[in-house]
Design an enzyme around this catalytic site. Structure first.
Site, PDB file in Angstrom:
ATOM      1  N   CYS A  11      -5.159  12.839   0.732  1.00  0.00           N
ATOM      2  CA  CYS A  11      -4.877  12.262  -0.581  1.00  0.00           C
ATOM      3  C   CYS A  11      -6.103  12.392  -1.490  1.00  0.00           C
ATOM      4  O   CYS A  11      -7.042  11.590  -1.401  1.00  0.00           O
ATOM      5  CB  CYS A  11      -4.464  10.799  -0.427  1.00  0.00           C
ATOM      6  SG  CYS A  11      -4.153   9.983  -2.000  1.00  0.00           S
TER       7      CYS A  11
ATOM      8  N   CYS B 156      -6.708   9.418  -3.803  1.00  0.00           N
ATOM      9  CA  CYS B 156      -7.283   8.241  -3.123  1.00  0.00           C
ATOM     10  C   CYS B 156      -8.768   8.454  -2.831  1.00  0.00           C
ATOM     11  O   CYS B 156      -9.587   7.567  -3.032  1.00  0.00           O
ATOM     12  CB  CYS B 156      -6.604   7.980  -1.773  1.00  0.00           C
ATOM     13  SG  CYS B 156      -4.834   8.100  -1.735  1.00  0.00           S
ATOM     14  N   ASP B 157      -9.112   9.608  -2.297  1.00  0.00           N
ATOM     15  CA  ASP B 157     -10.438   9.780  -1.701  1.00  0.00           C
ATOM     16  C   ASP B 157     -11.356  10.745  -2.449  1.00  0.00           C
ATOM     17  O   ASP B 157     -12.533  10.860  -2.106  1.00  0.00           O
ATOM     18  CB  ASP B 157     -10.279  10.273  -0.247  1.00  0.00           C
ATOM     19  CG  ASP B 157      -9.534   9.252   0.610  1.00  0.00           C
ATOM     20  OD1 ASP B 157      -9.677   8.052   0.335  1.00  0.00           O
ATOM     21  OD2 ASP B 157      -8.810   9.657   1.533  1.00  0.00           O
TER      22      ASP B 157
END
Ligand code: NDP
Length: 332
Positions: free
Chosen positions: A154, A157-158
């Protein structure tokens, strides 16, 4: 509340004895941000929701580290802590959160039957499907070895943790090209590892990717492994040279992102509700309604576009409101 039931069959047509039947107003299947938000709203609307958490209580976010883009957490929060908070909030209003996995459904009647762990049947007036999607991985041992240490599925997300660094994305579809574009805005360099000599992505995404200076597409490359001392420091790739065989290539990267697709966890529902080719549940646009009255879907199992915790939570809210309205109209 429970009574004995007849024998039923599971997918392999093996006889399975269902020992209990329980009747509920609202059953929520799955426990990511969509499921918990649906539970908070359903509980506050007096639907006495029962939730079965599934195989991965808390969902995909429990596999990420820091969540920095969910509103309300100015300092960020770890995925597992955020899911615990959501669970506590759902329980505070009376959601009955249970261990267990939905293994089979029968949506042919007015009351919707859901088998839990192949043994118990829940008969629900409304069902909210929040089973999420599972990112696909290549299946390399190193993906597990470096989980939380440079491997992610992701970018949104990261990606932030790789600001100014070099990363790689695997895949050639819209997911991979979107991840690559997102990371290109943060990182020094992005390698896009594509196994064929063309992209599967839509033309607009393919063009954007090709025209982004800090994305280098590695055509006909596959990943053999990752290396690094505790965290990812690089990847070993194999380049297909056609008739000339293949060549091993090493790239130095800090982050290795998978973009080879997601699999919505919808298999057990597909006999009764519409899904697209990939398996995403089809809902009436602007609602969480599936084609079965009283069955609603929210979160990543029905979202091939956004797949964010906050959009999943929003759709969970919609599902609970849709369920509440359905019951009010039915019982009016
Ligand atoms: P796709 O199935 O479209 O693409 C998967 C990509 O990963 C392909 O390039 C495929 O290669 C590659 N791949 C699969 N397995 C491997 C493997 N083992 N090793 C190396 N490469 C592999 O999945 P997406 O998630 O990209 O897209 C799914 C659907 O969602 C599509 O319809 C897409 O359009 C849609 N989508 C839409 C978005 C948007 O509109 N904003 C955003 C994201 C997705 P190969 O081509 O060789 O098979």
């Amino acid at each position: 509340m429970f009574k004995p039931l007849n024998i039923n069959k599971n997918e392999e047509n093996k006889a399975v004895e269902a020992t209990e039947v329980e009747k509920v107003k609202c059953l929520i299947v799955g426990s990511g941000p969509a499921g918990y938000t649906a539970a908070i709203y359903a509980a506050r609307a007096n639907l006495s929701p029962v939730m079965y958490e599934g195989l991965q209580p808390g969902g995909q976010l429990t596999t990420t580290t820091e969540v920095e883009n969910y509103p309300g957490y100015p300092e960020g929060v770890t995925g597992p802590v955020m899911m615990e908070d959501l669970k506590k909030q759902a329980e505070r209003f009376g959601t009955d959160v249970r261990w267990g996995m939905a293994t089979k459904v029968d949506f042919s009647g007015d009351v919707h039957k859901v088998w839990i762990d192949d043994t118990k049947i829940v008969e629900a007036e409304t069902v909210i499907i929040a089973t999420g999607a599972t990112a696909k991985y290549l299946g390399l041992e190193d993906e597990t070895k470096y989980a939380g240490g440079g491997v992610s599925a992701c970018a949104t997300c990261d990606g932030f943790f790789y600001k100014g660094k070099d990363v790689a994305v695997v895949g050639g579809g819209d997911t991979a090209t979107e991840e690559a574009m997102y990371l290109a805005g943060l990182c020094k360099k992005v390698y896009l590892i594509v196994r064929r000599d063309e992209l599967r992505a839509s033309k607009v995404m393919a063009d954007r990717t090709a025209n982004t200076a800090n994305i280098e597409i590695l055509w006909k490359h596959q990943t053999k492994g990752l290396f690094g001392d505790g965290v990812v420091e690089g990847a070993i790739l194999v380049k297909n040279l056609g008739e000339e065989g293949e060549e091993e290539v090493k790239i130095e990267i800090d982050g290795f992102f998978l973009g080879i697709g997601h699999k919505p966890n919808s298999d057990i529902f597909a006999e009764y509700i519409d899904t697209d080719d990939v398996g995403y549940i089809q809902t009436t646009p602007g609602t969480s309604k599936t084609k079965v009255s009283g069955v609603f879907a929210c979160g990543d199992v029905q979202d091939d576009q956004y797949r964010q915790a906050v959009t999943a939570a929003g759709s969970g809210c919609m599902a609970a409101i849709d369920a509440e309205r359905y019951l009010s109209e039915k019982n009016a």
